[in-house]
Design an enzyme around this catalytic site. Structure first.
Site, PDB file in Angstrom:
ATOM      1  N   CYS A 223       4.017  24.025   7.148  1.00  0.00           N
ATOM      2  CA  CYS A 223       5.052  25.045   7.293  1.00  0.00           C
ATOM      3  C   CYS A 223       5.246  25.392   8.768  1.00  0.00           C
ATOM      4  O   CYS A 223       4.406  25.074   9.618  1.00  0.00           O
ATOM      5  CB  CYS A 223       4.660  26.288   6.489  1.00  0.00           C
ATOM      6  SG  CYS A 223       5.850  27.645   6.578  1.00  0.00           S
TER       7      CYS A 223
ATOM      8  N   CYS B  85      -0.298  20.845  -5.386  1.00  0.00           N
ATOM      9  CA  CYS B  85      -1.061  21.955  -5.963  1.00  0.00           C
ATOM     10  C   CYS B  85      -0.987  23.241  -5.153  1.00  0.00           C
ATOM     11  O   CYS B  85      -1.387  24.296  -5.643  1.00  0.00           O
ATOM     12  CB  CYS B  85      -2.525  21.553  -6.147  1.00  0.00           C
ATOM     13  SG  CYS B  85      -3.419  21.274  -4.603  1.00  0.00           S
TER      14      CYS B  85
ATOM     15  N   CYS C 161      25.112  63.036 -17.357  1.00  0.00           N
ATOM     16  CA  CYS C 161      24.457  61.722 -17.319  1.00  0.00           C
ATOM     17  C   CYS C 161      23.465  61.654 -18.469  1.00  0.00           C
ATOM     18  O   CYS C 161      22.714  62.606 -18.715  1.00  0.00           O
ATOM     19  CB  CYS C 161      23.746  61.536 -15.979  1.00  0.00           C
ATOM     20  SG  CYS C 161      22.686  60.074 -15.909  1.00  0.00           S
TER      21      CYS C 161
ATOM     22  N   CYS D  42     -42.695  41.898 -23.573  1.00  0.00           N
ATOM     23  CA  CYS D  42     -43.033  41.102 -24.748  1.00  0.00           C
ATOM     24  C   CYS D  42     -42.331  39.758 -24.705  1.00  0.00           C
ATOM     25  O   CYS D  42     -41.162  39.660 -24.339  1.00  0.00           O
ATOM     26  CB  CYS D  42     -42.642  41.873 -26.005  1.00  0.00           C
ATOM     27  SG  CYS D  42     -42.960  40.958 -27.533  1.00  0.00           S
TER      28      CYS D  42
ATOM     29  N   CYS E 111      20.121  48.309 -25.323  1.00  0.00           N
ATOM     30  CA  CYS E 111      21.111  47.422 -24.686  1.00  0.00           C
ATOM     31  C   CYS E 111      20.379  46.385 -23.850  1.00  0.00           C
ATOM     32  O   CYS E 111      19.546  46.730 -23.006  1.00  0.00           O
ATOM     33  CB  CYS E 111      22.071  48.219 -23.812  1.00  0.00           C
ATOM     34  SG  CYS E 111      23.364  47.202 -23.053  1.00  0.00           S
TER      35      CYS E 111
ATOM     36  N   CYS F 103      28.966  46.408 -20.554  1.00  0.00           N
ATOM     37  CA  CYS F 103      28.633  46.888 -21.894  1.00  0.00           C
ATOM     38  C   CYS F 103      29.236  48.267 -22.156  1.00  0.00           C
ATOM     39  O   CYS F 103      29.304  48.712 -23.308  1.00  0.00           O
ATOM     40  CB  CYS F 103      27.120  46.935 -22.076  1.00  0.00           C
ATOM     41  SG  CYS F 103      26.268  47.950 -20.850  1.00  0.00           S
TER      42      CYS F 103
ATOM     43  N   CYS G 228      -1.217  21.071   0.370  1.00  0.00           N
ATOM     44  CA  CYS G 228      -0.840  19.978  -0.531  1.00  0.00           C
ATOM     45  C   CYS G 228       0.402  20.405  -1.302  1.00  0.00           C
ATOM     46  O   CYS G 228       0.398  21.449  -1.956  1.00  0.00           O
ATOM     47  CB  CYS G 228      -1.991  19.682  -1.490  1.00  0.00           C
ATOM     48  SG  CYS G 228      -1.579  18.503  -2.805  1.00  0.00           S
TER      49      CYS G 228
ATOM     50  N   HIS H 243      -6.483  18.613   0.994  1.00  0.00           N
ATOM     51  CA  HIS H 243      -7.849  18.408   0.510  1.00  0.00           C
ATOM     52  C   HIS H 243      -8.248  16.945   0.387  1.00  0.00           C
ATOM     53  O   HIS H 243      -9.087  16.608  -0.459  1.00  0.00           O
ATOM     54  CB  HIS H 243      -8.019  19.096  -0.846  1.00  0.00           C
ATOM     55  CG  HIS H 243      -6.904  18.798  -1.810  1.00  0.00           C
ATOM     56  ND1 HIS H 243      -6.806  17.608  -2.503  1.00  0.00           N
ATOM     57  CD2 HIS H 243      -5.831  19.537  -2.180  1.00  0.00           C
ATOM     58  CE1 HIS H 243      -5.729  17.642  -3.271  1.00  0.00           C
ATOM     59  NE2 HIS H 243      -5.108  18.802  -3.089  1.00  0.00           N
TER      60      HIS H 243
END
Length: 555
Positions: A295, A305, A184, A355, A234, A201, A302, A310
């Site tokens: 769901c 988004c 291999c 200072c 490849c 290939c 929403c 909201h």
């Protein structure tokens, strides 16, 4: 492959082309483990696995056809925003926004149907068609246009797959003798030829190396549709059948399925993953819009988004607000107390000594100024610890700029604190469901029926809806310019906020036998008033959107 029966998506033989249809002869292959590319195998593994949140009913629910009472934005089975099913997917009933909630296996079926439609025209193996569609972001029209523009070789090269018409020729060129063991090229161990497998290939590796390579790509690198041949240089992509054949771990297969389906969902503007943790459901709409969807897991969000629903603030401003909170909320108090801005370049500066003579560390600025008055340091002479330049024009301008910055910060903190307060209260109110359930049981012991005590659950539903609405009104108000309409909005906001706090107080009281009827009447009156005032506030904001009454402060 697992022996357990799974979901194996295959095309009918009369709907899928053979290799003769692609212009190549059927050849005997030495590799008996080669899959039949005409079948798209993404499902020889159970899609439901504990802890991954995949499953539920097979059929999607067309939410416009469900009923049920109103629920809370966060309460169990509730429906935010003025409606929604009690236990199933909900929606704003005043909006005819219809959608389906699909499981992961249903998304796979949608993918297969999309591939089937394309294959009725281009007549390719299903695994090749899936890669072609992924390359074109599942845009069937773009794929068809490119496929028939007369340059197939360029198309297949861009998609990193071998032209199916050259499949048999490539196999024949790369046939190896099985008479002796071979090393291999990854692990350099010798194996018989039957233990090797590869892509079109021609690069072949042992099955153990293949399995480890694919597992690493999927689990550690999160790659699905872009796994290429492990041979150096490849770029031919690994097809789905090869992945499912060489991987034995069901968790890896499940992750691969999710990666493939994710690309399908992300490329389809009518599909959106549920944002709840560990939920693998998808919402399918008829047209994309900034509308609430729920769901099967109970999460309402929403569709535009993906954030929690909201209303009344628009997605654009909520996105800016979330970014601002992420950037500012944790450090704003410390910055206000311990730093000032350079009067020249406005970089935030911390004083680390006694200072007052400050030198900006910004390499493009290097301004010298007084920490007390923020004026240029040069006129201060030797007054190292006492500033006597308060009345100079440039020092006054610097202080004015600093004050404007402080005022902007204080304004942000005003709205942020109230936004966060309602968010925290909403979390606490969510725990009220358990307390209310106990109170409802106690009231039933005092000769009240189950129906008569439902007002308490309804009150908590309304309370959570009002908290969520109030939370987002402060985002809306932060970006809102002052005008007559904004004053009306703030009055509506204050009225709803006051009523919400009173209702919250009622629900947290202990209920005795003597106060039972009195508290019931007060709770019912107050939650109905809250419902009414919330509706008025939202209607006023939406009317402002329609009539273009609102002006915004660009942050």
């Amino acid at each position: 492959m697992d022996s357990d029966e799974g979901y194996n998506y295959e095309f009918d033989e009369d709907e899928e082309c053979s290799e003769e249809d692609s212009g190549a002869e059927e050849e005997e292959d030495d590799d008996e483990d080669e899959p039949d590319d005409d079948n798209l195998d993404l499902g020889e593994v159970e899609l439901v696995e504990p802890g991954l949140g995949v499953g539920g009913e097979r059929d999607g629910l067309l939410c416009g056809e469900t009923g049920g009472g109103g629920g809370s934005a966060l309460g169990p089975g509730g429906g935010g925003g003025g409606g929604g099913g009690g236990g199933g997917p909900g929606h704003e009933q005043e909006e005819d926004y219809r959608y389906e909630v699909l499981t992961a296996e249903q998304i796979l079926q949608h993918m297969v149907e999309c591939i089937r439609e394309v294959n009725e025209v281009i007549q390719n193996p299903a695994t090749i068609t899936r890669i072609l569609l992924s390359h074109f972001n599942w845009d069937k029209e773009k794929l068809m246009e490119r496929y028939f523009d007369g340059n197939l070789e360029k198309l297949f090269a861009e998609c990193h797959v071998i032209n199916p018409s050259k499949k048999s020729r490539t196999r024949q060129m790369n046939t190896r003798s099985s008479a002796q063991d071979m090393p291999c090229q990854i692990c350099y161990l010798n194996y018989p030829n039957s233990y090797f497998t590869g892509l079109e290939c021609g690069h072949k590796f042992c099955m153990q190396c293949w399995s480890e390579y694919l597992t690493t790509k999927i689990m550690e690198e999160g790659m699905g549709q872009t796994i290429s041949c492990p041979a150096h240089g490849c770029d031919i992509l690994v097809d789905d059948n090869t992945v499912m054949r060489l991987i034995t771990d069901s968790k890896v297969k499940l992750k691969y399925q999710h990666l493939i389906t994710n690309s399908f969902v992300e490329c389809n503007r009518l599909l959106k993953w549920c944002p709840a943790p560990d939920c693998h459901h998808v919402v399918k709409v008829q047209y994309p819009d900034a509308k609430p969807v729920r769901c099967k897991c109970g999460r309402q969000f929403c569709f535009n988004c993906g954030e929690n629903w909201h209303d009344p603030v628009k997605c654009k401003w909520l996105k800016k607000w979330i970014k601002k909170c992420d950037d500012d909320s944790e450090t704003s108090n410390w910055i206000a107390a311990n730093t000032k801005e350079c009067p020249k370049c406005h970089v935030t500066i911390e004083k680390d000594g006694g200072c007052n003579h400050m030198v900006c560390r910004n390499q493009n600025c290097k301004a010298e100024f007084c920490w007390v008055c923020l004026g240029p340091w040069e006129p201060h002479g030797s007054a190292w610890y006492n500033c006597n330049r308060y009345n100079e024009d440039d020092a006054k301008a610097a202080r004015d700029a600093q004050e404007r910055s402080r005022a902007a910060l204080q304004r942000y903190l005003f709205y942020c604190n109230r936004y966060m307060n309602h968010m925290q209260s909403l979390r606490f109110e969510h725990k009220l469901y358990a307390q209310v359930k106990q109170k409802m049981e106690e009231m039933q012991q005092h000769n009240m029926s189950w129906i008569e005590v439902q007002f308490l659950k309804k009150a908590v539903d309304v309370l959570c809806q009002c908290r969520a609405t109030l939370m987002y009104t402060y985002v809306f108000a932060f970006y809102l310019k002052k005008n007559n309409q904004s004053i009306i909005f703030e009055n509506n906001q204050a009225d709803l906020e006051n009523a919400t706090e009173v209702l919250s107080g009622y629900l947290e009281r202990d209920i005795s036998q003597d106060s039972l009827q009195d508290i019931k009447q007060k709770v019912q009156d107050k939650y109905r008033y809250c419902e009414s005032r919330r509706r008025v506030l939202l209607q006023h904001v939406h009317e402002g959107y329609e009539k273009d009454l609102w002006e915004y402060i660009e942050d």
